[in-house]
Design a protein around this motif. Structure first.
Motif, mmCIF file in Angstrom:
data_model
loop_
_atom_site.group_PDB
_atom_site.id
_atom_site.type_symbol
_atom_site.label_atom_id
_atom_site.label_comp_id
_atom_site.label_asym_id
_atom_site.label_seq_id
_atom_site.Cartn_x
_atom_site.Cartn_y
_atom_site.Cartn_z
ATOM 1 N N LEU A 239 14.421 -11.258 -3.326
ATOM 2 C CA LEU A 239 12.879 -10.813 -3.452
ATOM 3 C C LEU A 239 12.163 -11.287 -1.627
ATOM 4 O O LEU A 239 11.517 -10.412 -1.348
ATOM 5 N N ILE A 240 12.599 -12.298 -1.254
ATOM 6 C CA ILE A 240 12.173 -12.694 0.074
ATOM 7 C C ILE A 240 12.799 -11.562 1.141
ATOM 8 O O ILE A 240 11.997 -11.064 2.064
ATOM 9 N N GLY A 241 13.833 -11.576 1.104
ATOM 10 C CA GLY A 241 14.369 -10.077 1.970
ATOM 11 C C GLY A 241 13.844 -9.057 1.676
ATOM 12 O O GLY A 241 13.478 -8.174 2.596
ATOM 13 N N VAL A 242 13.726 -8.418 0.313
ATOM 14 C CA VAL A 242 12.916 -7.391 0.306
ATOM 15 C C VAL A 242 11.348 -6.999 0.808
ATOM 16 O O VAL A 242 11.006 -6.363 1.447
ATOM 17 N N ILE A 243 10.867 -8.182 0.342
ATOM 18 C CA ILE A 243 9.398 -8.679 0.853
ATOM 19 C C ILE A 243 9.139 -8.457 2.363
ATOM 20 O O ILE A 243 8.286 -7.765 2.781
ATOM 21 N N LEU A 244 9.888 -9.361 3.004
ATOM 22 C CA LEU A 244 9.626 -9.605 4.266
ATOM 23 C C LEU A 244 10.385 -8.595 5.118
ATOM 24 O O LEU A 244 9.763 -7.922 6.115
ATOM 25 N N GLY A 245 11.582 -7.849 4.537
ATOM 26 C CA GLY A 245 12.094 -6.775 5.271
ATOM 27 C C GLY A 245 11.226 -5.583 5.127
ATOM 28 O O GLY A 245 10.860 -4.925 6.419
ATOM 29 N N VAL A 246 10.816 -5.075 4.025
ATOM 30 C CA VAL A 246 10.018 -3.918 3.906
ATOM 31 C C VAL A 246 8.616 -4.015 4.578
ATOM 32 O O VAL A 246 8.324 -2.979 5.017
ATOM 33 N N THR A 247 8.129 -5.266 4.632
ATOM 34 C CA THR A 247 6.771 -5.264 5.012
ATOM 35 C C THR A 247 6.707 -5.323 6.544
ATOM 36 O O THR A 247 5.859 -4.656 7.248
ATOM 37 N N THR A 248 7.944 -6.037 7.112
ATOM 38 C CA THR A 248 8.269 -5.772 8.492
ATOM 39 C C THR A 248 8.566 -4.409 8.992
ATOM 40 O O THR A 248 7.935 -4.095 10.122
ATOM 41 N N TRP A 249 9.016 -3.702 8.100
ATOM 42 C CA TRP A 249 9.346 -2.303 8.409
ATOM 43 C C TRP A 249 8.148 -1.253 8.484
ATOM 44 O O TRP A 249 7.797 -0.628 9.300
ATOM 45 N N ALA A 250 7.035 -1.772 7.584
ATOM 46 C CA ALA A 250 5.924 -1.252 7.558
ATOM 47 C C ALA A 250 4.924 -1.633 8.799
ATOM 48 O O ALA A 250 4.530 -0.830 9.282
ATOM 49 N N VAL A 251 4.979 -2.881 9.208
ATOM 50 C CA VAL A 251 4.436 -3.323 10.197
ATOM 51 C C VAL A 251 4.870 -2.510 11.749
ATOM 52 O O VAL A 251 4.144 -1.965 12.292
ATOM 53 N N VAL A 252 6.246 -2.451 11.850
ATOM 54 C CA VAL A 252 6.866 -1.869 13.070
ATOM 55 C C VAL A 252 6.515 -0.252 13.115
ATOM 56 O O VAL A 252 6.363 0.448 13.927
ATOM 57 N N SER A 253 6.272 0.439 11.946
ATOM 58 C CA SER A 253 6.245 1.667 11.599
ATOM 59 C C SER A 253 4.874 1.941 11.988
ATOM 60 O O SER A 253 4.713 3.096 12.579
ATOM 61 N N ALA A 254 3.822 1.029 11.531
ATOM 62 C CA ALA A 254 2.498 1.387 11.995
ATOM 63 C C ALA A 254 2.053 1.120 13.303
ATOM 64 O O ALA A 254 1.322 1.938 14.044
ATOM 65 N N THR A 255 3.013 0.391 13.948
ATOM 66 C CA THR A 255 2.874 0.128 15.612
ATOM 67 C C THR A 255 3.528 1.295 16.401
ATOM 68 O O THR A 255 3.042 1.602 17.513
ATOM 69 N N GLY A 256 4.555 1.683 15.804
ATOM 70 C CA GLY A 256 5.230 2.682 16.349
ATOM 71 C C GLY A 256 6.530 1.625 16.854
ATOM 72 O O GLY A 256 6.265 0.684 17.562
ATOM 73 N N VAL A 257 7.835 2.078 16.115
ATOM 74 C CA VAL A 257 8.884 1.338 16.512
ATOM 75 C C VAL A 257 9.162 0.834 18.304
ATOM 76 O O VAL A 257 9.337 -0.217 18.484
ATOM 77 N N ALA A 258 8.872 1.910 18.864
ATOM 78 C CA ALA A 258 9.177 1.579 20.359
ATOM 79 C C ALA A 258 8.224 0.652 21.086
ATOM 80 O O ALA A 258 8.598 -0.200 21.988
ATOM 81 N N GLN A 259 6.858 0.826 20.268
ATOM 82 C CA GLN A 259 6.067 0.156 20.929
ATOM 83 C C GLN A 259 5.690 -1.189 20.236
ATOM 84 O O GLN A 259 5.013 -1.933 20.452
#
Length: 486
Positions: A239-259
């Motif tokens: 659960l820790i891996g899924v929650i932090l991994g997926v939400t971090t994925w959402a964050v970097v997708s929102a900012t733009g991966v390169a940025q």
């Protein structure tokens, strides 16, 4: 003093779900996103940070395979200290107990600083009531202490509510990003994963899982602990891996991966990367809710670490390494003397910091949480080695689950420990010479633990022998209760 009346924790109080709540509350997913994930993106491997969280989860799950096998043979409130006694012997176990006690106690002091600081900021901003950070920090530990005295089952219910609330707001954010922009799979490209500093990204991601190891601390209070504790560990890490991994994925997708890295660095001074994105994707009202839930998350982490720290003190008191009075328990089964001593220690240190004029974020949090993090990582690595040694000594035929998996987990944890020593200023968030000299306390705990064990062996042999017999009496009790299902 009666072992059966005054020094017994409440048995059969916790199921898998309750233990998972206790553990995930210590991890504090919302705090992990606001603090740990933001730092990992800024200082680590930027847009590839989701990979770091998932990679750490895999390493810890490998460790958990051996951990589960060991947990099916050992039930003791001493947690990883008990693992090390059983695997590496009493001198190493005593050193591990001292390291654990230092690390967890420092962690509680650190949570007074973080809770006090953020409560001061949020409450002043939302209500206009501006009180010193120490006031809010002491109020938090006082409530935490009273809740802990009600018993671990009560704590698990409170922490369960907190966990559901803070995880729900992260899921709302994740879904909003998914439907508005979608998730970028470029976060898992080789270029993204290796951008910035992958090693620092992995190190900071590993700190996001601190607290999962507490499952074994509650084994004496668990229902069917020989199966409950391993299951709770697997569920918690996943659960820790899924929650932090997926939400971090959402964050970097929102900012733009390169940025992502540049954006995270720009928000470092204010620490509001997640809140600024939340304002854009879920609106001002839910962002305000997220601010309040951050306070709930911080309090939950304080309560969880207080419970864990109290059980290490209780366990060492029961083994007569510390004064035996620390092993007293109340009608609720809570180790009330250990809990009182732990809270008093945390309050005393926090008050000393405040009198000295120390800034909670620049001094209290870096020194206390930084050292606590390093101590717990070392403890995890010692436990992993203990698992491998224990089963090799027994010539256990299950090579995959008792050697290969925990061995790989041990190597991964050693890598994390080496990185934590090398980059301690990043783990602690401070370049202060005083803060960066704290790892020497681990050396003192190691030398002191082994030296004290040798003294006990030569001068107080009954106490030295009890370091092992304290483990065995609970093994025997559980073997009698659980034999048909083993």
């Amino acid at each position: 003093m009666s072992d059966t009346v005054n020094t017994t924790l409440r048995r059969n109080a916790l199921g898998v779900g309750a233990i998972v709540f206790l553990v995930l509350a210590a991890v504090a997913p919302l705090t992990g996103m606001v603090v740990v994930a933001s730092l990992a993106i800024a200082l680590g491997n930027g847009g590839g940070t989701p990979f770091a969280f998932l990679a750490v989860a895999v390493v810890l799950l490998l460790f958990a395979i051996g951990y589960g096998k060991m947990s099916s043979e050992l039930v003791n409130a001493g947690g990883f200290y008990a693992f090390v006694v059983k695997g590496l012997g009493r001198p190493a176990g005593l050193a591990a107990g001292f390291i654990a006690m230092l690390g967890y106690n420092f962690f509680v002091v650190g949570t007074i600083g973080t809770s006090g600081f953020f409560m001061k900021i949020v409450i002043a901003d939302k209500t206009g009531l501006d009180m010193p950070w120490l006031f809010w920090g002491l109020a938090s530990i006082a409530v935490c202490y009273l809740m802990a005295l009600r018993g671990v089952d009560f704590s698990s219910k409170i922490l369960g509510v907190s966990l559901v609330l803070e995880t729900s707001i992260l899921i709302v954010f994740d879904v909003a990003v998914l439907f508005k922009d979608g998730y970028s799979f470029s976060a898992f490209s080789f270029d993204s994963i290796t951008s910035g500093s992958l090693s620092i990204g992995l190190l900071l991601a590993a700190t996001g899982f601190l607290g999962f190891e507490a499952t074994s601390l509650f084994s004496e209070e668990a229902k069917n602990p020989l199966t409950t504790v391993p299951r709770a560990t697997y569920v918690a890490i996943t659960l820790i891996g899924v929650i932090l991994g997926v939400t971090t994925w959402a964050v970097v997708s929102a900012t733009g991966v390169a940025q992502a890295q540049d954006t995270a660095i720009a928000h470092l001074p204010t620490g509001d990367l997640v809140f600024s994105l939340a304002d854009t994707y879920i609106g001002g009202f839910l962002t305000d809710v997220m601010n309040w839930l951050l306070l709930v998350s911080l309090f939950a982490a304080m309560l969880a670490f207080h419970n864990s720290s109290s059980r290490y003190i209780f366990s060492l008191g029961r083994a007569r390494i510390l004064p035996q009075v620390l092993s007293k328990t109340g009608p609720s089964g809570a180790p009330y003397v250990a809990s009182t001593v732990q809270a008093a220690f945390a309050v005393t240190v926090a008050v000393i910091f405040a009198i000295a004029g120390a800034d909670p974020i620049l001094t209290v949090v870096p020194s206390m949480l930084g050292f606590g993090t390093l101590a717990i990582l070392v403890l995890q690595a010692l436990a992993a080695l203990s698992i491998v040694v224990h089963f090799r000594r027994k010539n256990d035929p299950r090579i995959g689950s008792t050697l290969i998996a925990p061995g790989l987990g041990f190597l991964g944890l050693c890598f994390a420990v080496a990185l934590a020593f090398k980059h301690f200023e990043i783990v602690a968030g401070s370049d202060s010479k005083a803060v960066n000299s704290l790892p020497w306390l681990l050396v003192a705990a190691l030398v002191g633990g082994i030296g004290y064990a040798l003294y006990l062996r030569n001068s107080r042999s009954s106490v030295y022998d009890a370091l092992s017999s304290d483990l065995e009496r609970f093994d025997d009790h559980l073997a009698t209760d659980a034999a048909p299902g083993r």
